[in-house]
Design a protein around this motif. Structure first.
Motif: not given
Length: 291
Positions: A178, A173-176
């Protein structure tokens, strides 16, 4: 004329006998050399032939064997010393790092200015990074020493994979990122070392997140083949071939890695007789483990 033919025949027989004897001696020497090269023995080659050249060949081969053994012994001694140093250093670093983490936790409970809070966040991040590197070095020194501290047992590969993915959701999530996840409904049960399986999956996912340009695919097939893929323009075919090497890192990830992650994956997989493959196609790195 008759005597000349008889003389020629005798010479031919003598030469043929000598050639046969030399061939047998060389064959014997070759087999003896192959055996001596495999064994950690100080014994040297022996030869039954009286031929001067064959005996000189045996002497030269013995000199080579002695040099090889000396080189191997120096390498083995040096390798043990390096592992011992790594183990001791990483072990010694754990105590002060643990103390630093404890004091940081105490400091976080106190009232502090925004600027001080920012500094503490930086210190905490760097401390956690150091702890991770220290643990990896300590673990690597232990596993390369050949120690296995658990028994094999039936492992639900699906369940371990699902748990590992859940653990990395905050990082994804932190790296964006999915992730695209495909896990077979078929239960993959294998007789393996549980800790090894978990560490393999953790390292594969961590490595994929580290190198990813924004995507992450993970698949577990019906036949127990785990496939982890992500786009990474920084990698090349040469890099992929080196990813499993000890301490290898690519430039953009060097500051966050010891280069031990995939090396550990390979060691653990091979100890469980699992296949390990890596490829790089159309800008995407793909690593597969066959459980």
């Amino acid at each position: 004329m008759k005597y000349l033919l008889i003389l020629c025949l005798i010479i031919i027989i003598i030469l043929a006998s000598k050639i046969i004897a030399m061939r047998m001696s060389i064959k014997e020497l070759r087999k003896d050399y192959e055996e001596r090269a495999k064994l950690r023995s100080n014994t040297l080659l022996t030869v039954s032939s009286r031929d001067k050249e064959v005996r000189l060949l045996a002497k030269a081969m013995n000199n080579t064997l002695e040099k090889l053994r000396d080189s191997y012994n120096r390498y083995e001694l040096g390798d043990r010393e390096i592992k011992s140093v790594i183990t001791n250093i990483s072990h010694d670093l754990r105590t002060p790092l643990t103390a630093i983490s404890g004091y940081l936790e105490l400091a976080e409970r106190k009232e502090k200015s925004p600027e001080l809070e920012k500094y503490l966040d930086v210190i905490k991040g760097r401390t956690e990074h150091m702890k991770k590197l220290t643990e990896e070095l300590f673990e690597y020194s232990i596993i390369t020493g050949g120690e296995i501290n658990e028994e094999k047992q039936d492992v639900n590969v699906n369940k371990v994979l699902e748990d590992c993915i859940m653990n990395y959701y905050p990082a994804l999530k932190k790296r964006g990122i999915t992730p695209i996840i495909e896990i077979t409904d078929e239960k993959i049960i294998r007789n393996l070392y549980p800790t090894y399986v978990e560490r393999i999956m953790n390292n594969l996912i961590s490595n994929a997140i580290k190198y990813s340009d924004g995507d992450f695919d993970i698949t577990l097939t019906d036949d127990g083949r785990l496939r982890v893929a992500n786009t990474s323009e920084e990698l090349s075919t040469v890099d992929v071939n080196k990813l499993f090497d000890r301490f290898f890192t690519v430039q953009n990830a060097r500051k966050n890695s010891t280069g031990l992650g995939l090396s550990i994956v390979k060691i653990f997989a091979e100890r469980m007789d699992c296949s390990v493959d890596a490829s790089y196609t159309d800008g995407k790195i793909i690593i597969e483990i066959g459980f």
